[in-house]
Write an enzyme that holds these catalytic residues in place. Structure first.
Site, mmCIF file in Angstrom:
data_model
loop_
_atom_site.group_PDB
_atom_site.id
_atom_site.type_symbol
_atom_site.label_atom_id
_atom_site.label_comp_id
_atom_site.label_asym_id
_atom_site.label_seq_id
_atom_site.Cartn_x
_atom_site.Cartn_y
_atom_site.Cartn_z
ATOM 1 N N SER A 1 0.443 -1.193 0.010
ATOM 2 C CA SER A 1 -0.385 0.512 -0.067
ATOM 3 C C SER A 1 1.486 1.459 -0.357
ATOM 4 O O SER A 1 1.678 0.897 -0.203
ATOM 5 C CB SER A 1 -0.828 -0.028 1.329
ATOM 6 N N LYS A 2 0.516 2.777 -0.503
ATOM 7 C CA LYS A 2 1.782 3.696 0.191
ATOM 8 C C LYS A 2 2.029 3.864 0.717
ATOM 9 O O LYS A 2 2.585 4.662 1.462
ATOM 10 C CB LYS A 2 0.061 4.370 0.187
ATOM 11 N N ARG A 3 1.800 3.244 2.248
ATOM 12 C CA ARG A 3 2.159 3.043 3.624
ATOM 13 C C ARG A 3 3.957 2.868 2.777
ATOM 14 O O ARG A 3 4.410 3.297 3.513
ATOM 15 C CB ARG A 3 1.674 2.265 4.355
ATOM 16 N N HIS A 4 3.598 1.652 2.256
ATOM 17 C CA HIS A 4 5.384 0.934 1.400
ATOM 18 C C HIS A 4 6.043 2.224 0.605
ATOM 19 O O HIS A 4 7.349 2.219 1.474
ATOM 20 C CB HIS A 4 5.081 0.260 1.400
ATOM 21 N N ALA A 5 5.596 2.173 -0.228
ATOM 22 C CA ALA A 5 6.102 3.014 -1.284
ATOM 23 C C ALA A 5 4.710 3.342 -2.336
ATOM 24 O O ALA A 5 3.896 3.155 -1.920
ATOM 25 C CB ALA A 5 7.046 1.849 -1.857
#
Ligand code: GLU
Length: 462
Positions: free
Chosen positions: A237-241
Site C-alpha cells: 500500500s502507499k505506506r510502503h512505497a
C-alpha cells in the site's frame, strides 16, 4: 484453440502496481501462446467507477506497452447480455427468486453462528417457486453435494466442497446483475480461455465455475497470482512505497525495468535477472511462479533500473535524461561540457530524476552544504581550500590529469590524509561528499566556477 487472456480492472481507483503485474502476466501468457490479450472494464459499480480512473488505467497500460489486441469492452453497457443469461438460468431451473429481507438474513446468520456453524444463506427460498418482484433477488441453485475442482496453473488442483458454498446472488432486487454473473458471462462472450488474476479471487472461482456449468460453458484454465506485499509482508500500500505506475515513470524508472521488476514478483525462472519484455515472453513459465506472497522491494527496482540504464548508449541515455534536467528549471545554456558531465555521472544514482538532480551543482547552483559534511570535513579546512584555490588559479592547462597531479603535490606538501584533503574540496564545490574523481569534478565545474565556489566556502567558514 487460440489462447485468450484478459485483464478485468474495476475503475474504482488508479492503476496499482499489483494490477500492472496481473496485466503483465496476462499479456505474457497470451503472447507466448500466440494468443490474444484483452481488456474488460468491470464498471458495474456505478457509484465508485469513474471515467477518469478508467482513462488512468488504460493510459498507464498503453504507456508501458501492455496494449490490448482488441478494443476494451465495458460491463456498464452490456446489461441485456447478462439479463439473457439470467433468463436462461431461470428457465433451466438453475436460478430462483428469493425474498429474504436483510433482517431475516441477519437472524439466520446469528442462529448459525450461535450453533457453531459457518454463517451462510441456507437456501430456504429455493423450492418456494417465488415470482419476481421488486423485493426479490435472483440466486444460483448451487449443487448441494459433491465438490468442484479448480485447475490452477500455479497451484495445481484446488478442491472445494459444494456444501460450503451458498446460493450466491446473480441479480439484485433492482434488476442489476452482480459481479459474479457478469464476470462469467463476459469470459464466455470474450472467448477467454485462461483467467489470470490475484490470489484474492481464489474463493470466487468455484462459485463462478458453478455459474459456468449451469450455463453450459466450457471450463477455463486459471492462474491465481501471489499477492504483492510490502517489506513488512502486508499487502502493498502507499505506506510502503508509491503504488501507481506513473509515479515510477516520473521518477525516471525505465518501462523495461518496471516490467522486469514486476515479473520478478512471483516468477523466479529464466536465465538472467535483467531482461526485457520480449525475453520475458520467451522464458516465462507458470510452473516457476511461487504460491507465497511476493515482496515489492525498492532496492531491487533500483538495481534493475541501473542495469537497464547501463545498457543504453550515450545518445539514448542523454535523450531520456534531458526531460528530467528540464524539469529542474535550470538554465544550462552556458554550460559547455554537458556530454562529458552526463557520461561521468550517468551511473551515480539509480533513477533519471536523481541523476538529473546530481548534475545541479555543475550546471546550476546547489542549495546548501551537506550538514554532516560541514561538521566532519569542511570546518577547519580554510587553509587547504585557499591553497587549492591559489593552485587552480595558476593552473595553465585545464584537464583532469593536470588537476589531479597538482592536487597530489599539494596533498603531499600538506601531509594530509586523502579524506581530509579531498572532502572539503568536494563539499565546497558540490555541497556534498559525493562526486566523481576530484580532478574530473573540478574539470567539469570549470575554472571560474571552481574558484568562485572555493572563495564562497572560505567566506562561509569565516
Ligand atoms: N474486476 C475484478 C477485480 O478488479 C476482476 C476479477 C477477475 O479478474 O476476474 O478484481
Amino acid at each position: 484453440m487460440t489462447t485468450i487472456t484478459r485483464f478485468a480492472p474495476s475503475p474504482t481507483g488508479t492503476l496499482h502496481i499489483g494490477g500492472v503485474r496481473t496485466a503483465l502476466f496476462n499479456y505474457v501468457y497470451a503472447k507466448q501462446n500466440n494468443g490474444l490479450f484483452l481488456i474488460r472494464i468491470e464498471d458495474t459499480d456505478r457509484e465508485r467507477s469513474t471515467k477518469e480512473y478508467e482513462k488512468n488505467i488504460l493510459d498507464n497500460l498503453n504507456s508501458i506497452g501492455l496494449s490490448p489486441d482488441k478494443e476494451p469492452i465495458h460491463q456498464s453497457n452490456r446489461n441485456e447480455i447478462y439479463t439473457n443469461a439470467a433468463e436462461k438460468l431461470i428457465e433451466s431451473g438453475n436460478a430462483y427468486w428469493c425474498d429474504c429481507s436483510p433482517e431475516t438474513l441477519e437472524i439466520m446468520r446469528n442462529e448459525q453462528s450461535a450453533a457453531g456453524k459457518k454463517p451462510m444463506y441456507d437456501g430456504r427460498s429455493r423450492n418456494l417457486g417465488l415470482k419476481r418482484s421488486d423485493k426479490t433477488v435472483l440466486r444460483l441453485a448451487t449443487p448441494e453435494n459433491g465438490e468442484i475442482t479448480v485447475n490452477d496453473l500455479i497451484r495445481g488442483e484446488i478442491k472445494f466442497q459444494n456444501n460450503e458454498l451458498d446460493d450466491l446472488i446473480l441479480m439484485r432486487s433492482d434488476g442489476t446483475p452482480t459481479y459474479h454473473l457478469c464476470n462469467v458471462v463476459d469470459d464466455y462472450e470474450q472467448k477467454v480461455t485462461t483467467v489470470i488474476r490475484g490470489e484474492d479471487h481464489i474463493s470466487n472461482t468455484p462459485r463462478q465455475i458453478h455459474i459456468q456449468q449451469a450455463l453450459g460453458y466450457a471450463p477455463l484454465e486459471y492462474a491465481h497470482l501471489p499477492l504483492v506485499l510490502g517489506e513488512d509482508k502486508k499487502r502493498l500500500s502507499k505506506r510502503h512505497a508509491a503504488t501507481s505506475l506513473d509515479e515510477y515513470q516520473a521518477e525516471g524508472y525505465l518501462d523495461v525495468a518496471i516490467i522486469n521488476t514486476l515479473a520478478r514478483l512471483g516468477w523466479s525462472g529464466g536465465k538472467n535477472e535483467v531482461f526485457n519484455l520480449e525475453e520475458l515472453v520467451r522464458d516465462f513459465d507458470f510452473k516457476e511462479v511461487q504460491k507465497a506472497g511476493a515482496i515489492f522491494d525498492l532496492t531491487k527496482l533500483d538495481w534493475i533500473n541501473s542495469q537497464h540504464l547501463s545498457q543504453l548508449d550515450q545518445t539514448s541515455f542523454k535523450k531520456i535524461l534531458l526531460p528530467h534536467i528540464d524539469n529542474l528549471n535550470i538554465d544550462y545554456s552556458d554550460y559547455n561540457q554537458l556530454d562529458e558531465l552526463i557520461e561521468s555521472m550517468r551511473s551515480v544514482k539509480p533513477n533519471l530524476k536523481l541523476i538529473a538532480q546530481s548534475l545541479v551543482p555543475y550546471i546550476g547552483n546547489f542549495k546548501e552544504y551537506d550538514e554532516k559534511g560541514v561538521k566532519k570535513f569542511l570546518t577547519g579546512s580554510e587553509r587547504t581550500l585557499s591553497l587549492v584555490l591559489e593552485m587552480l588559479d595558476n593552473l595553465e592547462v585545464w584537464n583532469e590529469a593536470e588537476i589531479d597531479k597538482h592536487l597530489a603535490k599539494l596533498q603531499e606538501k600538506l601531509e594530509l590524509p586523502t579524506p581530509k584533503m579531498n572532502q572539503p574540496i568536494r563539499i565546497a564545490l558540490t555541497g556534498s561528499t559525493q562526486s566523481p574523481s576530484l580532478g574530473l569534478t573540478i574539470k567539469l565545474m570549470g575554472k571560474n566556477k571552481s574558484i568562485y565556489l572555493l572563495k564562497k566556502a572560505i567566506d562561509f567558514l569565516s
